[in-house]
Design a protein around this motif. Structure first.
Motif, mmCIF file in Angstrom:
data_model
loop_
_atom_site.group_PDB
_atom_site.id
_atom_site.type_symbol
_atom_site.label_atom_id
_atom_site.label_comp_id
_atom_site.label_asym_id
_atom_site.label_seq_id
_atom_site.Cartn_x
_atom_site.Cartn_y
_atom_site.Cartn_z
ATOM 1 N N SER A 41 33.970 35.255 -38.858
ATOM 2 C CA SER A 41 34.094 35.724 -37.475
ATOM 3 C C SER A 41 33.038 36.801 -37.275
ATOM 4 C CB SER A 41 35.482 36.327 -37.259
ATOM 5 O OG SER A 41 35.606 37.524 -38.030
ATOM 6 N N PRO A 42 32.770 37.222 -36.046
ATOM 7 C CA PRO A 42 31.805 38.317 -35.842
ATOM 8 C C PRO A 42 32.174 39.579 -36.633
ATOM 9 C CG PRO A 42 32.218 37.215 -33.757
ATOM 10 C CD PRO A 42 33.199 36.639 -34.759
ATOM 11 N N THR B 131 25.040 41.736 -33.639
ATOM 12 C CA THR B 131 25.293 40.700 -32.628
ATOM 13 C C THR B 131 24.079 39.790 -32.473
ATOM 14 O OG1 THR B 131 26.854 42.116 -31.454
ATOM 15 C CG2 THR B 131 25.889 40.297 -30.200
ATOM 16 N N ALA C 60 23.960 35.827 -33.369
ATOM 17 C CA ALA C 60 23.530 34.814 -32.398
ATOM 18 C C ALA C 60 22.413 33.948 -32.966
ATOM 19 C CB ALA C 60 23.081 35.486 -31.099
ATOM 20 N N ASP D 130 24.137 31.590 -35.641
ATOM 21 C CA ASP D 130 25.187 30.702 -35.134
ATOM 22 C C ASP D 130 24.546 29.507 -34.421
ATOM 23 O OD1 ASP D 130 27.599 29.611 -34.347
ATOM 24 O OD2 ASP D 130 27.930 31.076 -32.731
ATOM 25 N N ARG E 225 30.644 30.637 -32.294
ATOM 26 C CA ARG E 225 31.054 32.033 -32.511
ATOM 27 C C ARG E 225 31.635 32.247 -33.907
ATOM 28 N NH1 ARG E 225 29.643 35.978 -30.574
ATOM 29 N NH2 ARG E 225 31.598 37.094 -30.469
#
Length: 155
Positions: free
Chosen positions: A53-54, A79, A83, A86, A91
């Motif tokens: 997960s983030p 972040t 990005a 991913d 996400r």
């Protein structure tokens, strides 16, 4: 070359098992890379493979890669890197997406130690221009760091 050698015993829960007895430093390192991912990854739902997960991704960066990457505590940089990696936009960072990060870091180490230009990870080639713009600051930091590093400086 063939399949990976294994003792035949199933891996320990939550890990890929210990490296085989007498494993080389490279083999031990490969186990460490895989185990690091699974130490932070969790399945997002029943029947789905573990992924990051983030929040788990940021924890992995902070605890495992803070000496290789700058700004692991800066949420904007994390972040942007998330990005970039991913590739499918779900996400979550899969093992294959994580592997792109590992490959990129290896390229940077290669550059620092041997002076060879690092190649961009495959994820960069497939990422939209907006994501590339979002990581411009992080890339500038990495470029400055690489430019100041001297080949063979013992890192």
């Amino acid at each position: 070359m063939g399949q990976s050698q294994s003792s035949g015993a199933p891996p320990a829960p939550g890990g890929c098992g210990a490296p085989p007895a007498g494993a080389s430093p490279l083999e031990q390192g490969l186990h460490t890379v895989v185990d690091a991912f699974y130490s932070y990854a969790a399945a997002p739902g029943p029947g789905q493979p573990p992924s990051l997960s983030p929040g788990a991704f940021q924890q992995l960066l902070r605890h495992e890669l803070s000496r290789q990457l700058t700004d692991t505590g800066a949420s904007e940089a994390v972040t942007a890197l998330f990005a970039l990696l991913d590739a499918n936009g779900d996400r979550r960072i899969s093992f294959d997406e994580y592997w792109q990060l590992v490959a990129w870091i290896c390229q940077v180490i290669r550059h620092r130690r041997y002076g060879e230009a690092p190649a961009a990870p495959a994820a960069i080639a497939t990422t939209a221009a907006t994501a590339a713009a979002a990581i411009a600051d992080a890339a500038a930091t990495a470029s400055t760091e690489m430019a100041s590093a001297q080949p063979g400086d013992g890192e």
